[in-house]
Enzyme design. Structure first.
Site, PDB file in Angstrom:
ATOM      1  N   GLY A  18     -12.872 -22.668  -6.150  1.00 47.02           N
ATOM      2  CA  GLY A  18     -11.851 -23.088  -5.198  1.00 47.02           C
ATOM      3  C   GLY A  18     -10.521 -23.448  -5.838  1.00 47.02           C
ATOM      4  O   GLY A  18      -9.523 -23.604  -5.149  1.00 47.02           O
ATOM      5  N   CYS A  60     -20.215  -4.864  21.331  1.00 48.48           N
ATOM      6  CA  CYS A  60     -19.361  -3.749  20.914  1.00 48.48           C
ATOM      7  C   CYS A  60     -19.528  -2.585  21.898  1.00 48.48           C
ATOM      8  O   CYS A  60     -20.645  -2.192  22.235  1.00 48.48           O
ATOM      9  CB  CYS A  60     -19.743  -3.306  19.500  1.00 48.48           C
ATOM     10  N   CYS A  73     -21.279   0.461  19.783  1.00 49.28           N
ATOM     11  CA  CYS A  73     -22.636   0.416  19.225  1.00 49.28           C
ATOM     12  C   CYS A  73     -23.490  -0.673  19.860  1.00 49.28           C
ATOM     13  O   CYS A  73     -24.653  -0.834  19.510  1.00 49.28           O
ATOM     14  CB  CYS A  73     -22.600   0.241  17.713  1.00 49.28           C
ATOM     15  N   CYS A 112     -16.520  -3.012  17.204  1.00 45.39           N
ATOM     16  CA  CYS A 112     -16.706  -3.633  15.893  1.00 45.39           C
ATOM     17  C   CYS A 112     -15.470  -3.413  15.032  1.00 45.39           C
ATOM     18  O   CYS A 112     -14.944  -2.305  14.944  1.00 45.39           O
ATOM     19  CB  CYS A 112     -17.867  -2.970  15.141  1.00 45.39           C
ATOM     20  N   CYS A 120     -20.532  -0.331  12.400  1.00 47.96           N
ATOM     21  CA  CYS A 120     -20.620   0.294  13.722  1.00 47.96           C
ATOM     22  C   CYS A 120     -21.222   1.709  13.606  1.00 47.96           C
ATOM     23  O   CYS A 120     -22.135   2.073  14.345  1.00 47.96           O
ATOM     24  CB  CYS A 120     -19.224   0.367  14.326  1.00 47.96           C
TER      25      CYS A 120
END
Lengths: 293, 235, 258
Positions: free
Chosen positions: A32, A241, A244, A266, A272
């Protein structure tokens, strides 16, 4: 290949790669923490992923398989250009399939498919400093990181709630890493934040213009900041979606015509396609084979 | 220490640096004491240093030499050499002062101006306001004025607020600088009664009164300040 | 329990090269006491305030602070983390220009609530309630809680700055010309407010001002500075009613009315 006009493998010279690798190692050692590095001029403009490209160039080996996505898609200009760049300067194998890739360079998304041990996700980062919104002085933000003074991050979230009634930050949503450094996860949707937590893959972040590299080693604790009475939540979508039928994934809005027609699909194109190849179909979807014909 | 307030050999002069460093001797060898339950009045012609003595006793003026001993929390404190914090503590708990003029604080109501010394000593605000109301009523200040800041009051009204503020506590030593100067006969009489009550309660009072009638009504002893005057020494 | 000074200052000196900022300043500040530092521009009063509040490093001398745990901490020996923690919890600093002490682009509520968030408060509703309460205490309508200080008048900004500082219940507040840029009527209101808060909260304060009326109204004790030196100090009444030093007499005689 010989002579002056040849490139070193993966474009950058070896000394530069070593410099970047040292920065990466330090970043991995201090999850970080933003490590400064001597960012090079790359043959593309700032904002096109120069940070990510340098990180990728520094870690890329001849046997790696590279995938590049932009907003989840393998086929947008930026993704295509960077993929082509590394094919040319490193001659590595490229793929669009998440599970086949060893290195995935990304702008603004984490693939839907769970990343696994041995994979590296390289983020392109425009503004690495999460405190920049409220504190313009670099000297001061560094001090705040050093002393873990992160009250300001909550001031930002407070403002969000005061203005909108809820935390309206939906991307670049700040996280705390291993209970120590607050980090900007780059402009990925907050939907992807939980995927960073305890990920098996190594996650590297490169900011070319700002000259910073930071990292999340595998299995790192990543917590999205929030308030007790306004806990962190991810976006949810009303419908699956349209192509899909996947649920629980991040969707993009696609405008279909100039009469208000639209659909949600997607954002991860590989995911997808993979689902459609397996026979899943959304309410506006067409089986993959027919589509190809 | 036998009396609540004892002054010994106090001298005071001013050096006026803006006037070529000229030195003005005001008083010297000021020595007297104020017994509990008595009212001592400072007398003598104006300009002789009466107000200066009160201001030295309250701490507004410094002292060149001598001692100002006051019985505070059962022990003597020399106000001539005490540090600011001690002086403030003595003012809060032991030594009260009614000046000629009210120092007006913007936006504070007359009632709260009067109640403040009690609140500063830890009395609950409601209770302090009740006491303040009683005093203001006794001094015939119209109730319509109580909630207003005294800045716009007449001289007599301000003075009554000031008197109420000075008398509200049970300070054991009270300094009075012409408290009745701008009062009418009726209110002068109220003040006389209030001073008598303080005496009965054992308070040691030291005052300046130009009004002979009031002076005669309250004084146990009149001290001629001319005896301490150092004015003729200057030049 | 015996009461001890909140701040013990000994021989505090700040040199700017060969030039004196402030020299050999010593005093104790007691709990609940308000100290005014007066003097003209350039007299060293702001330098002194900066050294006391650790915003500036002194050349020599010491400032000891009575920590909440009862021990005295020499401020120059605290780590930066400890100093900064002290500054946002146990201390306040009110700047002459509110823009220096506020975040002008975040709401009043966030300005006031920031210190709470900085010390770990994580309940939005509670933070907002505390901020709203403090806005009322400094006489700003809680209906303005979501407005930015940019939309506030000078007096309101200054009051907002005070609320922002006091929300964590500090024991010591530094003020640098707190009424400096305000109209006279606005000044009076602010002074009265500060006076009330100092009294109600039992705050200690060090107030730098060139305005003797402000010093008279707010402070118990004052120090007069000239050319970096404290030339006279004592009870505020006494310094103003019976000034000794030529410079103090000049200052007092120069004001229209105290």
């Amino acid at each position: 290949m010989s002579g002056l006009a040849t490139y070193n493998f993966a474009y950058l010279d070896e000394q530069t790669k070593r410099m970047i690798r040292r920065a990466i190692l330090k970043a991995i050692a201090i999850p970080g923490y933003q490590v400064p590095f001597a960012s090079r001029e790359m043959p593309m403009p700032y904002g096109w992923g120069t940070g990510g490209v340098q990180v990728t160039a520094a870690i890329l080996g001849p046997t790696d398989v590279l995938k590049v996505i932009d907003q989840g898609a393998d086929d947008t200009t930026n993704a295509v250009s960077i993929r082509a760049f590394f094919q040319k300067v490193a001659n590595v194998e490229v793929t669009t399939r998440t599970k086949d890739a060893t290195i995935i360079q990304t702008r603004h998304r984490i693939p839907e498919e769970k990343l696994t041990e041995g994979q590296v996700l390289v983020y392109q980062v425009p503004i690495p400093e999460p405190l920049r919104f409220l504190e313009p002085r670099e000297t001061e933000t560094r001090k705040m990181h050093a002393l873990s003074e992160y009250g300001l991050m909550h001031v930002k979230l407070y403002e969000d709630i005061a203005r909108n009634g809820h935390i309206a930050t939906t991307y670049a949503y700040p996280v705390k890493v291993e209970g120590r450094y607050v980090m900007d996860p780059s402009p990925t949707p907050k939907f992807d934040n939980p995927k960073m937590h305890m990920s098996e893959a190594l996650q590297l972040f490169g900011a070319g213009r700002e000259k910073r590299i930071y990292a999340l080693p595998p299995f790192t604790d990543v917590v999205s900041l929030d308030f007790d009475d306004h806990p962190f939540t991810v976006q949810s979508f009303e419908k699956p979606c349209a192509l899909c039928g996947a649920e629980g994934v991040y969707l993009d809005e696609v405008v279909l015509d100039d009469r208000g027609g639209r659909m949600f699909v997607c954002s991860d194109t590989d995911y997808c396609e993979d689902r459609r190849a397996q026979g899943f179909l959304g309410d506006q979807g067409v089986p993959l084979k027919e589509a190809a014909e | 220490m036998t009396h609540p307030l004892e002054v010994a050999r106090v001298a005071k002069s001013f050096t006026m640096h803006l006037r070529d460093g000229i030195r003005l001797d005001v008083v010297r060898n000021v020595s007297f004491s104020v017994p509990a339950g008595k009212c001592v009045v400072l007398g003598g012609p104006s300009g002789v240093g009466k107000s200066s003595i009160l201001k030295m006793l309250y701490g507004n003026y410094g002292v060149d030499s001598g001692e100002i001993r006051i019985l505070h929390r059962g022990a003597p404190v020399d106000l001539a050499t005490a540090d600011p914090r001690t002086v403030l503590e003595v003012r809060r708990e032991t030594l009260g002062y009614v000046s000629q003029f009210l120092r007006v604080v913007p936006r504070v109501s007359a009632l709260d101006v009067v109640a403040e010394p009690l609140v500063a000593r830890g009395t609950a605000a409601d209770q302090a306001r009740d006491r303040a109301a009683t005093l203001l009523a006794r001094l015939n200040l119209p109730e319509t004025l109580w909630a207003l800041p005294p800045a716009t009051f007449s001289g007599g009204e301000q003075q009554r607020v000031n008197i109420a503020r000075g008398f509200i506590t049970d300070h054991t030593v009270l300094l009075l600088d012409e408290p009745t100067a701008s009062l009418d006969a009726r209110n002068r009489q109220v003040v006389v009664e209030m001073i008598r009550e303080k005496k009965a309660a054992g308070t040691a009072l030291l005052g300046i009164f130009h009004d002979e009638e009031v002076r005669d009504a309250v004084a146990d002893e009149i001290l001629d300040v001319s005896a301490f005057s150092a004015r003729e020494m200057a030049a | 329990m015996t009461i001890e000074p909140l701040l013990k200052v000994n021989g505090l000196t700040k040199m700017y090269g060969a030039r004196i900022g402030c020299a050999d300043v010593s005093f104790d500040l007691w709990p609940g006491e308000v100290l005014a530092i007066v003097g003209e521009s350039g007299s060293g009063k702001t330098t002194l305030l900066s050294c006391l509040s650790t915003r500036l490093e002194a050349t020599s001398g010491s400032v000891e602070y009575h920590m909440r745990d009862g021990a005295y901490g020499e401020l120059s020996r605290l780590t930066e983390a400890e100093r900064r923690f002290l500054m946002r919890t146990d201390w306040g600093f009110v700047h002459q220009n509110p823009a220096d002490g506020l975040r002008m682009t975040v709401s009043a509520g966030a300005n006031v609530g920031e210190r709470l968030m900085a010390i770990g408060h994580r309940h939005y509703g509670e933070i907002r309630e505390a901020a709203s309460d403090w806005l009322s205490r400094v006489e700003i309508s809680p209906s303005r809680i979501d407005d930015q200080p940019r939309a506030f008048s000078g007096g309101m900004r200054q009051r907002l700055q005070i609320a922002r500082n006091l929300i964590t219940g500090p024991r010591l507040v530094f003020m640098d010309e707190p009424t400096g840029g305000l109209d006279v009527s606005v000044q009076a209101r602010l002074l009265d407010l500060v006076r009330g808060l100092v009294h109600d909260l039992g705050l200690s304060a060090i107030v730098v001002t060139h305005d003797l009326a402000v010093a008279r109204l707010l402070s118990h004790r004052m120090m007069v500075m000239k050319d970096g030196h404290v030339i006279e100090q004592g009870l505020t009444d006494r310094v103003l009613d019976d000034p000794r030093e030529p410079y103090t007499q000049l200052l007092v005689s120069s004001i229209l009315q105290v």
